[in-house]
Design an enzyme around this catalytic site. Structure first.
Site, PDB file in Angstrom:
ATOM      1  N   THR A   1      -0.686   7.645  -1.089  1.00  0.00           N
ATOM      2  CA  THR A   1      -2.216   7.650  -1.567  1.00  0.00           C
ATOM      3  C   THR A   1      -2.885   6.437  -1.125  1.00  0.00           C
ATOM      4  O   THR A   1      -4.259   6.534  -1.287  1.00  0.00           O
ATOM      5  CB  THR A   1      -1.826   7.149  -3.168  1.00  0.00           C
ATOM      6  OG1 THR A   1      -1.267   5.906  -3.207  1.00  0.00           O
ATOM      7  CG2 THR A   1      -1.008   8.276  -3.868  1.00  0.00           C
TER       8      THR A   1
ATOM      9  N   ASP B   1       0.180 -12.782   9.945  1.00  0.00           N
ATOM     10  CA  ASP B   1       0.710 -12.798  10.887  1.00  0.00           C
ATOM     11  C   ASP B   1       0.341 -14.294  11.848  1.00  0.00           C
ATOM     12  O   ASP B   1       1.257 -15.137  12.334  1.00  0.00           O
ATOM     13  CB  ASP B   1       0.590 -11.851  12.006  1.00  0.00           C
ATOM     14  CG  ASP B   1       1.166 -10.429  11.603  1.00  0.00           C
ATOM     15  OD1 ASP B   1       2.301 -10.479  11.051  1.00  0.00           O
ATOM     16  OD2 ASP B   1       0.762  -9.378  12.226  1.00  0.00           O
TER      17      ASP B   1
ATOM     18  N   ARG C   1       0.886  -1.293  -0.111  1.00  0.00           N
ATOM     19  CA  ARG C   1       0.032   0.004   0.043  1.00  0.00           C
ATOM     20  C   ARG C   1       0.745   1.261  -0.209  1.00  0.00           C
ATOM     21  O   ARG C   1       1.749   1.505   0.924  1.00  0.00           O
ATOM     22  CB  ARG C   1      -0.774   0.122   1.216  1.00  0.00           C
ATOM     23  CG  ARG C   1      -1.948   1.118   1.350  1.00  0.00           C
ATOM     24  CD  ARG C   1      -2.625   1.142   2.429  1.00  0.00           C
ATOM     25  NE  ARG C   1      -3.453   0.079   2.732  1.00  0.00           N
ATOM     26  CZ  ARG C   1      -4.818   0.063   3.038  1.00  0.00           C
ATOM     27  NH1 ARG C   1      -5.150   1.223   3.526  1.00  0.00           N
ATOM     28  NH2 ARG C   1      -5.697  -0.905   3.046  1.00  0.00           N
TER      29      ARG C   1
ATOM     30  N   ASP D   1      -4.859 -10.750  11.974  1.00  0.00           N
ATOM     31  CA  ASP D   1      -4.135 -11.028  10.910  1.00  0.00           C
ATOM     32  C   ASP D   1      -3.953 -12.244  10.211  1.00  0.00           C
ATOM     33  O   ASP D   1      -3.066 -12.758  10.720  1.00  0.00           O
ATOM     34  CB  ASP D   1      -2.826  -9.876  11.035  1.00  0.00           C
ATOM     35  CG  ASP D   1      -2.122  -9.485   9.682  1.00  0.00           C
ATOM     36  OD1 ASP D   1      -1.925  -8.391   9.462  1.00  0.00           O
ATOM     37  OD2 ASP D   1      -1.671 -10.528   9.200  1.00  0.00           O
TER      38      ASP D   1
END
Ligand code: URA
Length: 209
Positions: free
Chosen positions: A108, A203, A104, A200
């Site tokens: 932006t 993870d 990511r 997650d």
């Protein structure tokens, strides 16, 4: 508009409950994700076309059916998508596997491709894009865009858990693609986690954090 299919098979739902449980450790989490991926592969291939062939049994010749039509390609989104690949390959062992890596952009907040490696004949394959968590929908949509830009014609998205927000965004950007999930949860929280979700996925699969 693409459809959303929820796999409600009791074994999938049972195993998903233990995947969600925060007390499930890395080893068991990984094994359960593998098993659910295998069961989801069974469900997602339900409509695969068959063709008739003739074989000889030890007793006689007979007409029987084998899978016809398009070849399959699996495309996990790095990293968490990798956790579902082996389970799917147990049922679709001849599938080729491509990989899409996205990060990511901190400014932006849009997903940016950093790694794309695909079978050369993706235009002839039925591609299943794999991402355990359809949260905002940004990564899955970007991965599908990357595949379409490279010639993919026949795509499905497979996730363990989807948030309604992710489904909506994905369907806006790719209204032609069906989504296959084990559960649609309540919502995203302020940190972008699916609620109740499983935390997650990367993870928990790899024991990081
Ligand atoms: N990615 C995850 O691994 N978990 C979430 O809840 C959302 C995105």
């Amino acid at each position: 508009m693409g459809k959303v299919y929820v796999f409600d098979h009791p074994l999938i739902q049972h195993k998903l409950s233990y995947i969600r449980d925060k007390n499930t450790g890395t080893k068991e989490f990984r094994e359960l994700v593998d098993e659910v991926a295998m069961l989801m592969a069974y469900e997602i291939t339900r409509e695969m076309p068959l063709k008739e062939i003739e074989i000889e049994t030890p007793v006689t010749t007979c007409k029987t059916k084998v899978i016809a039509g398009k070849k399959v390609g699996l495309v996990p989104i790095l990293r968490a998508g990798l956790g579902m690949v082996d389970g799917m390959l147990k049922l679709i062992p001849a599938a080729k596997v491509g990989h899409v890596g996205l990060y990511r952009d901190p400014e932006t907040l849009e997903p940016v491709e950093y790694y794309v490696k695909l079978p050369s004949d993706i235009n002839e394959r039925e591609l299943i894009v794999i991402d355990p968590m359809l949260a905002t929908g940004g990564s899955a949509a970007a991965a599908v865009t990357a595949l379409k830009n490279r010639g993919a014609q026949n795509l499905k998205l497979m996730c363990l858990i989807a948030a309604p927000e992710g489904i909506e965004k994905f369907q806006q950007l790719h209204p032609d693609i069906d989504i296959y999930v084990a559960a649609v949860d309540e919502q995203l929280n302020d940190h972008g986690y699916i609620v109740p979700g499983l935390g997650d996925a990367g993870d928990r699969l790899y024991g990081t954090k």
